[in-house]
Design a protein around this motif. Structure first.
Motif, PDB file in Angstrom:
ATOM      1  N   LYS A 239       0.800  -1.229   0.000  1.00  0.00           N
ATOM      2  CA  LYS A 239       0.000   0.000   0.000  1.00  0.00           C
ATOM      3  C   LYS A 239       0.835   1.282   0.000  1.00  0.00           C
ATOM      4  CE  LYS A 239      -0.850   0.948   4.820  1.00  0.00           C
ATOM      5  NZ  LYS A 239      -1.792   1.178   5.855  1.00  0.00           N
ATOM      6  N   ASP A 240       1.980   1.300   0.621  1.00  0.00           N
ATOM      7  CA  ASP A 240       2.813   2.499   0.651  1.00  0.00           C
ATOM      8  C   ASP A 240       3.999   2.441  -0.311  1.00  0.00           C
ATOM      9  OD1 ASP A 240       1.239   3.730   2.639  1.00  0.00           O
ATOM     10  OD2 ASP A 240       2.276   2.590   4.205  1.00  0.00           O
ATOM     11  N   MET A 241       4.028   1.396  -1.125  1.00  0.00           N
ATOM     12  CA  MET A 241       5.125   1.237  -2.081  1.00  0.00           C
ATOM     13  C   MET A 241       4.853   2.037  -3.348  1.00  0.00           C
ATOM     14  SD  MET A 241       7.303  -1.024  -0.924  1.00  0.00           S
ATOM     15  CE  MET A 241       7.504  -2.466   0.065  1.00  0.00           C
ATOM     16  N   GLN A 242       5.906   2.452  -4.001  1.00  0.00           N
ATOM     17  CA  GLN A 242       5.801   3.056  -5.328  1.00  0.00           C
ATOM     18  C   GLN A 242       6.682   2.240  -6.252  1.00  0.00           C
ATOM     19  OE1 GLN A 242       6.800   7.275  -5.020  1.00  0.00           O
ATOM     20  NE2 GLN A 242       4.692   7.671  -5.628  1.00  0.00           N
ATOM     21  N   PHE A 243       6.079   1.678  -7.287  1.00  0.00           N
ATOM     22  CA  PHE A 243       6.808   0.881  -8.255  1.00  0.00           C
ATOM     23  C   PHE A 243       6.877   1.656  -9.563  1.00  0.00           C
ATOM     24  CE2 PHE A 243       4.464  -2.133  -5.515  1.00  0.00           C
ATOM     25  CZ  PHE A 243       5.551  -2.693  -4.871  1.00  0.00           C
ATOM     26  N   PHE A 244       8.001   1.536 -10.246  1.00  0.00           N
ATOM     27  CA  PHE A 244       8.213   2.233 -11.500  1.00  0.00           C
ATOM     28  C   PHE A 244       8.640   1.247 -12.570  1.00  0.00           C
ATOM     29  CE2 PHE A 244       8.978   5.266  -8.094  1.00  0.00           C
ATOM     30  CZ  PHE A 244       8.176   6.324  -8.483  1.00  0.00           C
ATOM     31  N   VAL A 245       8.463   1.648 -13.806  1.00  0.00           N
ATOM     32  CA  VAL A 245       8.923   0.828 -14.926  1.00  0.00           C
ATOM     33  C   VAL A 245      10.417   0.579 -14.731  1.00  0.00           C
ATOM     34  CG1 VAL A 245       9.300   0.778 -17.416  1.00  0.00           C
ATOM     35  CG2 VAL A 245       7.173   1.714 -16.499  1.00  0.00           C
ATOM     36  N   GLY A 246      10.824  -0.664 -14.859  1.00  0.00           N
ATOM     37  CA  GLY A 246      12.220  -1.034 -14.660  1.00  0.00           C
ATOM     38  C   GLY A 246      12.470  -1.682 -13.317  1.00  0.00           C
ATOM     39  N   ASP A 247      11.572  -1.470 -12.341  1.00  0.00           N
ATOM     40  CA  ASP A 247      11.709  -2.137 -11.055  1.00  0.00           C
ATOM     41  C   ASP A 247      11.467  -3.627 -11.224  1.00  0.00           C
ATOM     42  OD1 ASP A 247      12.152   0.281  -9.833  1.00  0.00           O
ATOM     43  OD2 ASP A 247      10.157   0.440  -8.942  1.00  0.00           O
ATOM     44  N   THR A 248      11.987  -4.409 -10.299  1.00  0.00           N
ATOM     45  CA  THR A 248      11.811  -5.856 -10.324  1.00  0.00           C
ATOM     46  C   THR A 248      11.137  -6.301  -9.034  1.00  0.00           C
ATOM     47  OG1 THR A 248      13.813  -6.133 -11.644  1.00  0.00           O
ATOM     48  CG2 THR A 248      13.010  -8.076 -10.485  1.00  0.00           C
ATOM     49  N   LEU A 249      10.082  -7.099  -9.170  1.00  0.00           N
ATOM     50  CA  LEU A 249       9.450  -7.716  -8.011  1.00  0.00           C
ATOM     51  C   LEU A 249       9.986  -9.134  -7.902  1.00  0.00           C
ATOM     52  CD1 LEU A 249       5.770  -6.508  -8.460  1.00  0.00           C
ATOM     53  CD2 LEU A 249       7.545  -5.547  -7.009  1.00  0.00           C
ATOM     54  N   VAL A 250      10.592  -9.451  -6.777  1.00  0.00           N
ATOM     55  CA  VAL A 250      11.211 -10.754  -6.558  1.00  0.00           C
ATOM     56  C   VAL A 250      10.308 -11.560  -5.636  1.00  0.00           C
ATOM     57  CG1 VAL A 250      13.242 -11.956  -5.666  1.00  0.00           C
ATOM     58  CG2 VAL A 250      13.506  -9.735  -6.806  1.00  0.00           C
TER      59      VAL A 250
END
Length: 89
Positions: free
Chosen positions: A45-56
């Motif tokens: 909920k408080d995360m900001q993800f951007f293009v290029g980030d990786t979810l592991v």
């Protein structure tokens, strides 16, 4: 003219480098990883993800597995008949 062209190329490359270096790896669920009993909506909920980030997604392969499935198989939680187990290295 060659100096002008070189400066333009340098400027383009300089603008691209920060975008590439800002990518972040996020371990989903932090220290708990991908497992049962975790509220991932709360985690994100408080995360900001951007293009290029990786979810592991880390998980215990002794108890869990990962299959490549289509949308219908995902919705019905059906293991595909070709047993297309996904292995990560």
């Amino acid at each position: 003219m060659a100096i002008h062209r070189s400066l333009v190329i340098f400027a383009i490359v300089a603008l691209m480098v920060p975008a590439i270096s800002l990518a972040t790896d996020f371990v989903v669920g932090d220290d708990y990883g991908w497992t049962l009993g975790i509220n991932y909506e709360e985690w994100a909920k408080d995360m900001q993800f951007f293009v290029g980030d990786t979810l592991v997604f880390t998980y215990n392969a002794t108890f869990h597995n990962v299959y490549k499935v289509n949308g219908d198989d995902f919705q019905s939680c059906t293991v595909p008949s070709n047993n297309s187990l996904v292995f990560f290295t």
